[in-house]
Structures are given as structure tokens and as C-alpha cells.
Design a protein around this motif. Structure first.
Motif, PDB file in Angstrom:
ATOM      1  N   SER A 103       0.792  -1.366  -0.420  1.00 28.43           N
ATOM      2  CA  SER A 103      -0.498  -0.199   0.040  1.00 28.43           C
ATOM      3  C   SER A 103       1.123   1.535   0.089  1.00 28.43           C
ATOM      4  O   SER A 103       0.487   2.477  -0.524  1.00 28.43           O
ATOM      5  CB  SER A 103      -0.793  -0.402   0.958  1.00 28.43           C
ATOM      6  OG  SER A 103       0.247   0.012   2.470  1.00 28.43           O
ATOM      7  N   CYS A 104       1.815   1.168  -0.021  1.00 30.76           N
ATOM      8  CA  CYS A 104       2.990   2.280   0.217  1.00 30.76           C
ATOM      9  C   CYS A 104       2.745   2.827   1.439  1.00 30.76           C
ATOM     10  O   CYS A 104       3.565   4.965   0.873  1.00 30.76           O
ATOM     11  CB  CYS A 104       3.713   2.848  -0.998  1.00 30.76           C
ATOM     12  SG  CYS A 104       4.368   1.584  -1.772  1.00 30.76           S
ATOM     13  N   HIS A 105       1.895   3.093   2.232  1.00 30.86           N
ATOM     14  CA  HIS A 105       1.290   3.592   3.128  1.00 30.86           C
ATOM     15  C   HIS A 105       2.450   3.662   5.382  1.00 30.86           C
ATOM     16  O   HIS A 105       2.221   2.403   4.699  1.00 30.86           O
ATOM     17  CB  HIS A 105      -0.162   3.665   4.006  1.00 30.86           C
ATOM     18  CG  HIS A 105      -0.643   4.261   2.540  1.00 30.86           C
ATOM     19  ND1 HIS A 105      -0.717   5.820   1.789  1.00 30.86           N
ATOM     20  CD2 HIS A 105      -1.656   3.030   1.507  1.00 30.86           C
ATOM     21  CE1 HIS A 105      -1.898   5.139   1.087  1.00 30.86           C
ATOM     22  NE2 HIS A 105      -2.386   4.511   1.235  1.00 30.86           N
ATOM     23  N   THR A 106       2.284   4.461   5.451  1.00 31.49           N
ATOM     24  CA  THR A 106       3.005   3.933   6.654  1.00 31.49           C
ATOM     25  C   THR A 106       1.965   4.662   8.273  1.00 31.49           C
ATOM     26  O   THR A 106       2.115   4.684   8.679  1.00 31.49           O
ATOM     27  CB  THR A 106       4.190   5.386   6.948  1.00 31.49           C
ATOM     28  OG1 THR A 106       3.516   6.312   7.138  1.00 31.49           O
ATOM     29  CG2 THR A 106       5.332   5.372   5.397  1.00 31.49           C
ATOM     30  N   ASP A 107       1.061   5.065   7.386  1.00 31.04           N
ATOM     31  CA  ASP A 107      -0.345   4.992   8.773  1.00 31.04           C
ATOM     32  C   ASP A 107      -0.928   4.571   8.402  1.00 31.04           C
ATOM     33  O   ASP A 107      -0.592   2.625   8.681  1.00 31.04           O
ATOM     34  CB  ASP A 107      -1.606   5.823   7.796  1.00 31.04           C
ATOM     35  CG  ASP A 107      -1.560   5.508   6.848  1.00 31.04           C
ATOM     36  OD1 ASP A 107      -0.949   5.461   5.325  1.00 31.04           O
ATOM     37  OD2 ASP A 107      -3.065   4.791   6.848  1.00 31.04           O
ATOM     38  N   PRO A 108      -1.035   4.130  10.306  1.00 28.16           N
ATOM     39  CA  PRO A 108      -1.921   2.861  11.016  1.00 28.16           C
ATOM     40  C   PRO A 108      -2.512   2.143   9.740  1.00 28.16           C
ATOM     41  O   PRO A 108      -2.921   2.716   9.486  1.00 28.16           O
ATOM     42  CB  PRO A 108      -2.435   3.000  11.890  1.00 28.16           C
ATOM     43  CG  PRO A 108      -1.797   4.412  12.616  1.00 28.16           C
ATOM     44  CD  PRO A 108      -1.388   5.182  11.053  1.00 28.16           C
TER      45      PRO A 108
ATOM     46  N   GLN B 212       8.959  -2.954  -0.003  1.00 28.27           N
ATOM     47  CA  GLN B 212       8.579  -3.162  -1.533  1.00 28.27           C
ATOM     48  C   GLN B 212       9.065  -1.041  -1.836  1.00 28.27           C
ATOM     49  O   GLN B 212       8.980  -0.280  -0.601  1.00 28.27           O
ATOM     50  CB  GLN B 212       6.835  -2.643  -1.095  1.00 28.27           C
ATOM     51  CG  GLN B 212       5.747  -1.707  -1.970  1.00 28.27           C
ATOM     52  CD  GLN B 212       5.790  -3.349  -3.324  1.00 28.27           C
ATOM     53  OE1 GLN B 212       5.782  -4.104  -2.497  1.00 28.27           O
ATOM     54  NE2 GLN B 212       6.276  -2.600  -4.202  1.00 28.27           N
ATOM     55  N   LEU B 213       8.825  -1.624  -3.279  1.00 32.84           N
ATOM     56  CA  LEU B 213       9.584   0.054  -3.810  1.00 32.84           C
ATOM     57  C   LEU B 213       8.092   0.709  -4.269  1.00 32.84           C
ATOM     58  O   LEU B 213       7.581  -0.178  -5.082  1.00 32.84           O
ATOM     59  CB  LEU B 213      10.268  -0.539  -4.768  1.00 32.84           C
ATOM     60  CG  LEU B 213      11.869  -0.940  -4.797  1.00 32.84           C
ATOM     61  CD1 LEU B 213      12.350  -1.176  -6.326  1.00 32.84           C
ATOM     62  CD2 LEU B 213      12.536   0.153  -4.202  1.00 32.84           C
ATOM     63  N   CYS B 214       8.407   1.914  -3.516  1.00 33.40           N
ATOM     64  CA  CYS B 214       7.506   2.979  -3.754  1.00 33.40           C
ATOM     65  C   CYS B 214       7.867   4.223  -4.854  1.00 33.40           C
ATOM     66  O   CYS B 214       8.779   5.236  -4.119  1.00 33.40           O
ATOM     67  CB  CYS B 214       6.865   2.979  -2.724  1.00 33.40           C
ATOM     68  SG  CYS B 214       6.188   1.545  -1.624  1.00 33.40           S
ATOM     69  N   LEU B 215       6.491   4.741  -5.425  1.00 31.43           N
ATOM     70  CA  LEU B 215       7.263   5.758  -6.140  1.00 31.43           C
ATOM     71  C   LEU B 215       6.417   7.154  -5.539  1.00 31.43           C
ATOM     72  O   LEU B 215       5.634   6.758  -5.395  1.00 31.43           O
ATOM     73  CB  LEU B 215       6.499   5.753  -8.115  1.00 31.43           C
ATOM     74  CG  LEU B 215       7.301   6.992  -8.304  1.00 31.43           C
ATOM     75  CD1 LEU B 215       8.979   6.802  -9.048  1.00 31.43           C
ATOM     76  CD2 LEU B 215       6.289   6.673 -10.442  1.00 31.43           C
ATOM     77  N   ARG B 216       7.697   7.646  -4.847  1.00 31.93           N
ATOM     78  CA  ARG B 216       6.685   9.158  -4.465  1.00 31.93           C
ATOM     79  C   ARG B 216       7.352   9.949  -4.622  1.00 31.93           C
ATOM     80  O   ARG B 216       7.926  10.181  -4.904  1.00 31.93           O
ATOM     81  CB  ARG B 216       7.044   8.779  -2.676  1.00 31.93           C
ATOM     82  CG  ARG B 216       6.918   8.097  -1.904  1.00 31.93           C
ATOM     83  CD  ARG B 216       4.893   7.962  -2.271  1.00 31.93           C
ATOM     84  NE  ARG B 216       4.163   7.382  -0.744  1.00 31.93           N
ATOM     85  CZ  ARG B 216       4.232   7.133   0.427  1.00 31.93           C
ATOM     86  NH1 ARG B 216       4.774   8.399   1.277  1.00 31.93           N
ATOM     87  NH2 ARG B 216       3.894   6.636   1.296  1.00 31.93           N
ATOM     88  N   GLU B 217       6.709  11.079  -5.848  1.00 35.66           N
ATOM     89  CA  GLU B 217       6.849  12.074  -6.224  1.00 35.66           C
ATOM     90  C   GLU B 217       7.880  11.409  -7.703  1.00 35.66           C
ATOM     91  O   GLU B 217       8.365  12.698  -7.073  1.00 35.66           O
ATOM     92  CB  GLU B 217       7.288  13.752  -5.079  1.00 35.66           C
ATOM     93  CG  GLU B 217       5.945  13.426  -4.223  1.00 35.66           C
ATOM     94  CD  GLU B 217       6.220  14.540  -2.507  1.00 35.66           C
ATOM     95  OE1 GLU B 217       7.424  15.274  -2.251  1.00 35.66           O
ATOM     96  OE2 GLU B 217       5.137  14.248  -2.049  1.00 35.66           O
TER      97      GLU B 217
END
Length: 429
Positions: free
Chosen positions: A49-54, A125-130
């Protein structure tokens, strides 16, 4: 997805355990962590999900899962680096207050060292951010930690000597060369014993199964004895002689001393020692004379021996005065490996005459005596005690079934007993 290999699983777990062993102050209840594939799958879902929130609720048990996540530039850090950085937050954790320093974050640390979190699964996981390629690292812990009570964080572990507050189900203490303290674990060897190189431990019974030629509780005794006219007793590394043979290897023919029997019962000759010895010393003396320590298989034998020994109390002339008690050894011992009393011949007793409240000392007082203070009923006693003893010899030749014995008593009165094979009578003479 950057899949983790089995080797990386082991490295992550080993790193967690090494760091958990190094908390300051030392932890008394810190549990050893193990890899959990279900947690790894949850960590994989979270990483994708590439999210760091809960994390959203995954299952009915997800409320008991704790999370640590970290997002960094791709290629800059490894999983090992990230776990170390979580542990470094501990510098800002104040154990006594259970709080982080002001303007500092330390909840990655408190989850990593949460004492009762015993399973971990991780993924990256590799994530594309900005427009930039980032890498997210996720670890899921069960049971989770970082619980709060009235706005205050529960302290993650109890301080004290390592493993001193482990639970009964995790009573083992796991320590490696690079560990500072120990970690509570389910004991691989709940018996907490080893059988050495000459035995195999039966975990279910906590008893050693010895190789041929070895005996003892830990298979530490080498048996080289040769038993001639006898049966080999593996537990004691000794010979149990056939009737009429004596000596350490039962090679010596011994004549029955029926002419000097103290009591004859149903053709068996019973002789009471005038000297005292330990249980195994007494056993050896009886064997040297071609007999065994007395065995009592029915109430008749018990009654007759109790009566006879009771008369000795008031009239006896003893050549040795080094005995510790007025009691007498018989050939019965408690075998911890078998968890039962056995006669020296290996038989399980079918008759017993233990005194009230006895036996009360199995495992410590393994040898059985006829106890004077309890009307010569049985008592389990320390085998090193120096008692007198009763030897027994086999059936008398035909025509030797009756015997008369004289017994002195206090004063001038005396009486004799006539002991046929089936009955004892007391008559004035």
C-alpha cells in the motif's frame, strides 16, 4: 515487491533477539522472538500500500498486532540498518517514567522491545513517491505493544535479572554469545538435564535411556561387571545372585546357614544382623552370605518379623553399637526412573505395610526400613543411614521347617517360641 529469503528471515529474527537482549535496564521477562509467515503476509499487504499510517483492520486479531514502518530513499539503507535505527530510539526512552523525551519519538523502540511480543514478520516494497523511488520497510508484531492506560504508555518490559520473570510456559532461557541478557522461550528441553554421550533423553518422562554397558541417572556409570550365577541389575550396575551364590560377581558357592537362623518362616531363613551399615552395605553383606535383604510379601511374614524384632528391643545383645536408629533395613527401594518401589529382585510389591503417613520422602529417602517406633511397619529412609538389617535365605532342606528360638526378657522370666511353617505360638517353657 522485494521478497525476503529464508536467510533474511533468520537474520531479522536474530537481530531482533540480539537487540532485545541488550535493553537497559536489563529485562526480566523479555521473550524470544520467532518468525511468523502470517505476519509476514500482513506486512507484505501493508508494504504494497506504500502507506506508513496505521494499518486497516485485517482480521479479528489485528487489534493485537503492532507495527513498525520506515520509508527511505531506495538503496540507502538495508533492513538491518532500519531495525538498528528503531533500537537507537531507545536513547530517548525514559524507562522509569515510561515516556519519551520531549519532542522525541520512541514508539518504534518500545514496540521492538515489547516483552510479550513473541512473533514477527517483515516485508519491504519499492514505492514511487513524487517522482522519486522510495523503499518502505514494514514489520508486524504479535502480540502487539505500545498500549496506553489513561494516556500513559505501559512500560514495555519488567526490569531485573534476565529470565527471572519468565512464565511457566516459557521457562527456558535463550542466550547466545552475542546476547547480553537472556530471553524467555518455550524450553526445548523441559527436563533441564542431559544424558551425556552414553544416553538418550526421553522428554516425556525426563529419564535417560542408557546405551548398553552404562547405567546411572545420567548414564554416567560404565558397567564392566560379569555376573556368573545371577541376574545383572542395570540400574545399580550390580549382580543379583542366585540362591546359594555370593560375592560381587556371584561366583562363590555359599552354604545356607540354616543352623543359625533367627526365624524360619515357611521354609525361608531370616537372620538379623548384630552390626549396622548403610542400605547398600547391608545388601552386600547379605549377598556375601548367600542371601538377600529380606522381602516381605504377606501379612504373616510382617507379623512374625515385627514380633521377633520387638522382643529384641528389650533383650538384645549387640556386638556393634554404631547404628543410628533402632530400625532394620529390608530389601525394598524407591526407583525414581520407574516411579515406584521395587524389591531388590525387581518385583513390584503386591503387599505393603507402610506406617501411617508413609512413604513421605520418595526421591530423597529411597530405601525402606522396619521402623521400631511404628511397631516395625515400613518407613522410607535415606540410604546412607546406618541401620541393622534382616537377611533372607531360600527354602530350607526338607525336615528343617520347624525351629525353636529362645528370647530373653527383662527380669528372670523367659519364654520360647515354636515357629512351624504356617503358625507362630508363644508358650511358657
Amino acid at each position: 515487491l522485494l521478497g525476503l529469503r529464508v536467510k533474511e528471515h533468520s537474520q531479522i529474527v536474530a537481530q531482533h533477539n540480539r537487540l532485545r537482549s541488550r535493553v537497559k535496564p536489563m529485562a526480566a521477562n523479555m521473550q524470544k522472538m520467532e518468525w511468523d509467515e502470517k505476519l509476514a503476509l500482513l506486512a507484505k499487504e501493508r508494504a504494497e500500500s506504500c502507506h506508513t499510517d496505521p494499518s486497516p483492520q485485517h482480521s479479528s486479531t489485528s487489534s493485537h498486532i503492532g507495527w513498525n514502518t520506515h520509508l527511505s530513499v531506495h538503496g540507502v539503507a538495508s533492513f538491518s540498518d532500519i531495525i538498528d535505527s528503531w533500537f537507537e530510539e531507545g536513547k530517548d526512552f525514559l524507562y522509569l517514567s515510561g515516556q519519551c523525551r520531549e519532542n522525541a519519538s520512541c514508539q518504534h523502540y518500545t514496540q521492538l522491545v515489547w516483552a510479550t511480543s513473541s512473533h514477527v514478520g517483515c516485508a519491504s516494497q519499492l514505492c514511487l513517491r513524487e517522482g522519486d523511488l522510495r523503499e518502505i520497510f514494514v514489520c508486524a508484531y504479535y502480540p502487539g505493544g505500545n498500549w496506553e492506560v489513561n494516556g500513559r504508555l505501559v512500560i514495555p518490559y519488567k526490569s531485573g535479572l534476565c529470565c527471572s520473570l519468565c512464565t511457566s510456559s516459557m521457562s527456558g532461557c535463550f542466550r547466545l554469545w552475542d546476547h547480553v541478557g537472556g530471553l524467555c522461550e518455550i524450553p526445548r528441553n523441559p527436563c533441564r538435564m542431559t544424558c551425556g554421550q552414553h544416553g538418550r533423553l526421553n522428554i516425556s518422562s525426563c529419564k535417560c535411556m542408557c546405551d548398553t554397558g552404562f547405567t546411572g541417572r545420567f548414564c554416567q556409570v560404565r558397567c564392566s561387571i560379569q555376573c556368573v550365577h545371577s541376574r545383572f541389575k542395570e540400574e545399580e550396575c550390580s549382580c543379583l545372585c542366585d540362591v546359594g551364590y555370593g560375592g560381587a560377581e556371584c561366583a562363590e558357592k555359599v552354604a545356607f546357614p540354616f543352623h543359625s537362623c533367627d526365624v524360619m518362616i515357611d521354609g525361608d531363613c531370616f537372620m538379623v544382623s548384630s552390626e549396622a551399615d548403610t542400605y547398600y552395605g547391608a545388601k552386600s553383606h547379605c549377598q556375601e552370605r548367600g542371601g538377600i535383604l529380606a522381602q516381605i510379601h504377606n501379612q504373616k511374614v510382617q507379623d512374625i518379623l515385627a514380633f521377633y524384632l520387638g522382643q529384641l528391643e528389650t533383650s538384645n545383645e549387640v556386638t556393634s553399637v554404631d547404628f543410628e536408629t533402632r530400625n532394620f533395613w529390608i530389601g525394598l527401594t524407591y526407583k525414581p526412573l520407574k516411579d515406584s518401589f521395587r524389591w531388590d529382585t525387581g518385583e513390584i510389591p503386591t503387599f505393603s505395610s507402610f506406617a501411617f503417613g508413609q512413604p513421605d520422602n520418595q526421591g530423597f529417602g529411597n530405601c525402606v526400613e522396619l521402623q521400631a517406633s511404628s511397631a516395625f511397619n515400613w518407613n522410607d529412609q535415606r540410604c546412607k543411614t546406618r541401620n541393622r538389617y534382616v537377611c533372607q535365605h531360600g527354602k530350607a532342606p526338607s525336615g528343617r521347617g520347624w525351629m525353636k528360638m529362645w528370647v530373653r526378657r527383662k527380669g528372670d522370666f523367659s519364654f520360647c517360641t515354636t515357629l512351624p511353617p504356617s503358625v507362630i505360638r508363644v508358650q511358657s517353657c
